[in-house]
Design an enzyme around this catalytic site. Structure first.
Site, PDB file in Angstrom:
ATOM      1  N   ASP A   7     -17.464  -5.438  10.252  1.00 55.20           N
ATOM      2  CA  ASP A   7     -16.371  -4.692   9.607  1.00 55.20           C
ATOM      3  C   ASP A   7     -16.984  -3.719   8.604  1.00 55.20           C
ATOM      4  O   ASP A   7     -18.140  -3.875   8.192  1.00 55.20           O
ATOM      5  CB  ASP A   7     -15.412  -5.660   8.878  1.00 55.20           C
ATOM      6  N   SER A   8     -16.168  -2.766   8.174  1.00 50.49           N
ATOM      7  CA  SER A   8     -16.593  -1.859   7.104  1.00 50.49           C
ATOM      8  C   SER A   8     -16.853  -2.648   5.824  1.00 50.49           C
ATOM      9  O   SER A   8     -17.641  -2.241   4.981  1.00 50.49           O
ATOM     10  CB  SER A   8     -15.492  -0.841   6.827  1.00 50.49           C
ATOM     11  N   CYS A  70     -12.569  -4.826  12.822  1.00 54.73           N
ATOM     12  CA  CYS A  70     -12.126  -3.680  12.029  1.00 54.73           C
ATOM     13  C   CYS A  70     -11.292  -2.786  12.944  1.00 54.73           C
ATOM     14  O   CYS A  70     -11.808  -2.285  13.956  1.00 54.73           O
ATOM     15  CB  CYS A  70     -13.359  -2.935  11.533  1.00 54.73           C
ATOM     16  N   THR A  72     -10.142   0.121  12.280  1.00 54.06           N
ATOM     17  CA  THR A  72     -10.563   1.511  12.130  1.00 54.06           C
ATOM     18  C   THR A  72     -11.770   1.810  13.013  1.00 54.06           C
ATOM     19  O   THR A  72     -11.785   2.801  13.765  1.00 54.06           O
ATOM     20  CB  THR A  72     -10.905   1.774  10.642  1.00 54.06           C
ATOM     21  N   CYS A 180      -4.890  -3.719   9.858  1.00 54.89           N
ATOM     22  CA  CYS A 180      -6.185  -3.550   9.176  1.00 54.89           C
ATOM     23  C   CYS A 180      -6.568  -4.936   8.704  1.00 54.89           C
ATOM     24  O   CYS A 180      -5.751  -5.634   8.085  1.00 54.89           O
ATOM     25  CB  CYS A 180      -6.049  -2.603   7.982  1.00 54.89           C
ATOM     26  N   THR A 181      -7.807  -5.333   8.978  1.00 54.28           N
ATOM     27  CA  THR A 181      -8.186  -6.718   8.678  1.00 54.28           C
ATOM     28  C   THR A 181      -8.233  -6.997   7.170  1.00 54.28           C
ATOM     29  O   THR A 181      -8.111  -8.147   6.748  1.00 54.28           O
ATOM     30  CB  THR A 181      -9.527  -7.068   9.344  1.00 54.28           C
TER      31      THR A 181
HETATM   32  N1  DGL Z   1     -10.934  -3.473   7.743  1.00 53.52           N
HETATM   33  C1  DGL Z   1     -10.805  -2.219   8.375  1.00 53.52           C
HETATM   34  C2  DGL Z   1      -9.701  -2.198   9.428  1.00 53.52           C
HETATM   35  O1  DGL Z   1      -9.351  -3.221   9.982  1.00 53.52           O
HETATM   36  C3  DGL Z   1     -10.774  -0.950   7.601  1.00 53.52           C
HETATM   37  C4  DGL Z   1     -10.988  -0.857   6.170  1.00 53.52           C
HETATM   38  C5  DGL Z   1     -11.608   0.454   5.742  1.00 53.52           C
HETATM   39  O2  DGL Z   1     -10.885   1.433   5.511  1.00 53.52           O
HETATM   40  O3  DGL Z   1     -12.818   0.466   5.644  1.00 53.52           O
HETATM   41  O4  DGL Z   1      -9.183  -1.146   9.748  1.00 53.52           O
END
Ligand code: DGL
Length: 260
Positions: A7-8, A70, A72, A180-181
């Protein structure tokens, strides 16, 4: 099997947390790109380059499968990563299909980051599950920053969510999809604000079911803490302070696990 979760930042830990409960016999590597979080407000090309380097790192650790925990990164890069690598790669999908299966022909508020909301992938999903009339999209990008600061249920979080939700008449909606996680850390505050009939739906179970199928894994009822190695942007997390923080995130996820 050694499975990479990426993930980010710390949002993907919510998917790993669920995996640790149902797949205790597996081994996990968690890669949070803490040097570059958030992804959701960056240009797509920049996110693609970051995902490429995270994949290079995870593949070098000889993982047998990768979960892009993630939404995104999934929106930007999962198709390209599948074309480049032959190992099983599982992405996140906002739980719009689940919402419509549970509550047919009712409106769904789909929350996610800016990139996910404006991407083509979510439009394709909406068409595929015939949700055109029912899905409304809403970016809640600031929740990512709150989660990274470990600010889960402060007055500021509540104020932000109340303001963002103010425009909706929730009597028309069956559910809010957490696309979004990072948003999994805020289920209690959302619960406090939303009417009781509005359900909170995340994509974690769907993603893990797909992982189990694709990688040929078996769930296990055994209560055991699996082996997990944590990396922040390729740097192994070893300091007591950072490990204690990860533990705090996991305890928060324990509290949010049953909230729906
Ligand atoms: N956790 C990420 C998701 O599920 C994104 C969070 C970010 O913007 O970095 O989209």
């Amino acid at each position: 099997m050694k499975i990479g979760f990426f993930d980010s930042g710390i949002g993907g830990l919510s998917v790993l947390h669920h995996a640790m409960k149902i797949l205790p016999e597996e081994e996990f590597i968690f890669f949070a790109d803490e040097d570059n979080v958030p992804y959701g407000t960056k240009p797509r090309e920049e996110v693609l380059a970051l995902v490429e380097s995270a994949f290079e790192f995870l593949v070098a650790q000889e993982v047998g499968a990768i979960v892009v925990a993630c939404n995104t990164a999934t929106s930007v890069a999962v198709r390209l990563m599948r074309a480049k690598y032959s190992l099983p790669i599982v992405g996140m999908e906002p739980a719009i299909k689940l919402a419509l299966d549970l509550f047919p022909a009712r409106k769904v508020l789909v929350t996610a980051t800016e990139i996910t909301i404006t991407g083509e992938k979510i439009q394709a999903l909406i068409d595929r599950v015939h949700a055109r009339e029912f899905a409304e999209l809403k970016a809640l990008s600031e929740l990512v920053e709150f989660a990274e600061r470990m600010e889960f249920n402060s007055p500021a979080v509540e104020k932000y969510l109340r303001a963002e939700f103010a425009a909706y008449d929730f009597s028309e909606f069956s559910s809010v999809v957490l696309g979004c996680t990072h948003f999994n850390y805020f289920k209690d505050t959302m619960r406090k604000i939303l009417p009781p009939h509005v359900k909170l739906l995340d994509g974690n179970a769907g993603t893990l079911n797909y992982l189990i199928k694709l990688a040929g894994l078996q769930t296990s009822p055994v209560k055991k803490i699996p082996r997990v190695e944590y990396f922040y942007s390729g740097r192994r997390v070893t300091s007591e302070k950072e490990l204690a923080q990860l533990e705090k995130y996991l305890r928060r996820l324990d509290e949010m696990y049953e909230v729906s």
